[in-house]
Design a protein around this motif. Structure first.
Motif, mmCIF file in Angstrom:
data_model
loop_
_atom_site.group_PDB
_atom_site.id
_atom_site.type_symbol
_atom_site.label_atom_id
_atom_site.label_comp_id
_atom_site.label_asym_id
_atom_site.label_seq_id
_atom_site.Cartn_x
_atom_site.Cartn_y
_atom_site.Cartn_z
ATOM 1 N N THR A 174 0.838 -1.202 0.000
ATOM 2 C CA THR A 174 0.000 0.000 0.000
ATOM 3 C C THR A 174 0.872 1.251 0.000
ATOM 4 N N TYR A 175 0.293 2.334 -0.512
ATOM 5 C CA TYR A 175 0.930 3.647 -0.496
ATOM 6 C C TYR A 175 0.043 4.592 0.306
ATOM 7 N N ALA A 176 0.644 5.416 1.125
ATOM 8 C CA ALA A 176 -0.143 6.391 1.886
ATOM 9 C C ALA A 176 -0.733 7.433 0.935
ATOM 10 N N LEU A 177 -2.001 7.793 1.141
ATOM 11 C CA LEU A 177 -2.619 8.826 0.314
ATOM 12 C C LEU A 177 -1.971 10.177 0.605
ATOM 13 N N PRO A 178 -1.734 11.000 -0.420
ATOM 14 C CA PRO A 178 -1.200 12.345 -0.177
ATOM 15 C C PRO A 178 -2.171 13.169 0.671
ATOM 16 N N GLU A 179 -1.620 14.097 1.460
ATOM 17 C CA GLU A 179 -2.463 14.932 2.309
ATOM 18 C C GLU A 179 -3.521 15.675 1.492
ATOM 19 N N ALA A 180 -3.145 16.152 0.300
ATOM 20 C CA ALA A 180 -4.090 16.897 -0.532
ATOM 21 C C ALA A 180 -5.279 16.040 -0.933
ATOM 22 N N GLN A 181 -5.045 14.746 -1.139
ATOM 23 C CA GLN A 181 -6.157 13.887 -1.528
ATOM 24 C C GLN A 181 -7.002 13.498 -0.319
ATOM 25 N N ARG A 182 -6.357 13.222 0.799
ATOM 26 C CA ARG A 182 -7.135 12.909 2.005
ATOM 27 C C ARG A 182 -8.066 14.064 2.352
ATOM 28 N N ASP A 183 -7.595 15.281 2.146
ATOM 29 C CA ASP A 183 -8.392 16.450 2.492
ATOM 30 C C ASP A 183 -9.609 16.602 1.589
ATOM 31 N N ARG A 184 -9.586 15.973 0.421
ATOM 32 C CA ARG A 184 -10.719 16.069 -0.491
ATOM 33 C C ARG A 184 -11.831 15.081 -0.145
ATOM 34 N N PHE A 185 -11.530 14.095 0.664
ATOM 35 C CA PHE A 185 -12.583 13.197 1.129
ATOM 36 C C PHE A 185 -13.315 13.864 2.287
ATOM 37 N N MET A 186 -14.619 13.965 2.162
ATOM 38 C CA MET A 186 -15.404 14.597 3.220
ATOM 39 C C MET A 186 -15.296 13.822 4.523
ATOM 40 N N ALA A 187 -15.331 12.502 4.425
ATOM 41 C CA ALA A 187 -15.319 11.695 5.649
ATOM 42 C C ALA A 187 -14.617 10.375 5.394
ATOM 43 N N ARG A 188 -14.066 9.830 6.485
ATOM 44 C CA ARG A 188 -13.497 8.489 6.467
ATOM 45 C C ARG A 188 -14.221 7.660 7.516
ATOM 46 N N ILE A 189 -14.660 6.479 7.124
ATOM 47 C CA ILE A 189 -15.345 5.596 8.062
ATOM 48 C C ILE A 189 -14.664 4.230 8.052
ATOM 49 N N SER A 190 -14.893 3.476 9.113
ATOM 50 C CA SER A 190 -14.401 2.108 9.214
ATOM 51 C C SER A 190 -15.577 1.177 9.425
ATOM 52 N N MET A 191 -15.518 0.009 8.806
ATOM 53 C CA MET A 191 -16.623 -0.935 8.921
ATOM 54 C C MET A 191 -16.617 -1.633 10.283
ATOM 55 N N GLY A 192 -15.452 -2.110 10.699
ATOM 56 C CA GLY A 192 -15.389 -2.903 11.915
ATOM 57 C C GLY A 192 -15.956 -4.295 11.683
ATOM 58 N N TYR A 193 -15.669 -5.195 12.594
ATOM 59 C CA TYR A 193 -16.186 -6.552 12.473
ATOM 60 C C TYR A 193 -17.658 -6.586 12.895
ATOM 61 N N PRO A 194 -18.476 -7.439 12.268
ATOM 62 C CA PRO A 194 -19.879 -7.555 12.684
ATOM 63 C C PRO A 194 -19.990 -8.255 14.032
ATOM 64 N N ASP A 195 -21.094 -7.984 14.732
ATOM 65 C CA ASP A 195 -21.308 -8.714 15.980
ATOM 66 C C ASP A 195 -21.762 -10.145 15.655
#
Length: 340
Positions: A174-195
């Motif tokens: 994997t490559y880390a996303l550039p700061e400029a691109q991360r800033d263009r995403f309104m939100a970041r979410i994580s799924m997590g494992y289901p119960d």
């Protein structure tokens, strides 16, 4: 690349929003539709829809196998609009994303061949497996809703949103996303494992086939545009705007953060809160909406100092401290004033 009629209709009606009741009903229909595929993740689905209605871009980050791509596909299939998928790989080229000019020998001129980004909803699968050069091909698309190739600019479809998935940067290849691109995403979410119950339901529902294959659209692209117009009309009081600004200014002054939130983050936090309010059936934003979305909107933009990481303080911890600190600053003067 042409889009469906629903995705391309540009009428006066498309710019007029629904009333709150109708918009809330349609939002509930979309959530139910997605939840028929994604088990036990109501908050995640609601946040994903909030970003879509707020005309933002969504980054879904988690370990492989928890349903990141499934969520992106389910949300896209719930809207009757054009959808394209880009599988990001190390050999993917920027022209595969944006398009390329090809010489037409018969007509003796160059013709533009649109890339995969020309759709209403673009699913970028494992975006951080492509090179930084290819990742950067999305910068203009995500911010300006257009593509410039060989000096010519081509507008993208409306509505337009990018739903990207990525594996944690600690994973192999994997490559880390550039700061400029991360800033263009309104939100970041994580799924997590289901119960446990959700995982058992998943086993029963997918014993023969995947529910995604039978998923049908519940909202047209033109209706989605009208829902987006309704989000723009949601009221944000001066006090709530001031609260959002104070949060972002606190991230820039925090001693444990070497990169705070940008002015774009302030705009997107308020815009996301408007979408969140509409999904909840309100035409006004509460401070609680800001609190609810602060982690998703700010978490991927902030960069802790090495000292903070050494003390096992991550962005979620620092955002929580900032919210608590602003709340304390707000409550204390009121108590003094009442005592006076």
């Amino acid at each position: 690349m042409s889009a469906s009629t629903d995705g391309q209709t540009d009428t006066a009606q498309d710019t007029v929003g629904f009333d709150v009741t109708e918009a809330h009903r349609l939002a509930s229909d979309i959530i139910r539709n997605v939840e028929s595929v994604i088990d036990g993740k109501h908050a995640v689905v609601r946040t994903a829809l909030t970003v879509l209605l707020a005309e933002g871009h969504l980054l879904i980050e988690d370990v492989p196998g928890v349903g990141k791509t499934m969520l992106a596909k389910a949300l896209a299939k719930s809207i009757h609009a054009t959808v394209s998928r880009i599988q990001f790989t190390p050999d993917l080229l920027p022209s595969d994303v944006t398009g390329i000019s090809v010489y037409n020998q018969a007509e003796r001129r160059f013709e533009f061949k649109p890339g995969a980004v020309f759709a209403n909803i673009v699913i970028g699968d494992e975006i951080n497996r492509a090179s930084p050069k290819t990742q950067s091909a999305l910068l203009e698309c995500m911010e300006e809703r257009q593509v410039t190739v060989d000096g010519s600019t081509y507008p993208l479809a409306s509505p337009f949103t990018v739903i990207a998935t990525q594996n944690p940067i600690e994973m192999e290849g994997t490559y880390a996303l550039p700061e400029a691109q991360r800033d263009r995403f309104m939100a970041r979410i994580s799924m997590g494992y289901p119960d446990e119950s959700a995982e058992l339901s998943m086993l029963a529902a997918r014993n023969v086939s995947t529910p995604l294959a039978d998923l049908e659209p519940v909202v047209s692209a033109s209706a989605l545009q009208r829902m987006m117009a309704s989000v723009r009309d949601v009221y944000v009081s001066p006090a709530v705007k001031e609260y959002a600004v104070r949060i972002l200014r606190a991230t820039r002054d925090h001693p444990d953060l070497r990169l705070g939130g940008s002015p774009r983050a302030t705009l997107q936090l308020v815009r996301a809160a408007k979408g969140y309010a509409l999904v909840a059936g309100r035409d006004f934003v509460l401070p609680d909406d800001i609190d609810e979305l602060a982690h998703a909107v700010l978490g991927h933009r902030l960069m802790p100092t090495s000292r903070a990481l050494g003390h096992h303080q991550h962005t979620d911890d620092l955002i929580r401290d900032i919210l608590d600190g602003i709340l304390d600053e707000t409550v204390v003067p009121q108590s003094h004033a009442s005592g006076a």
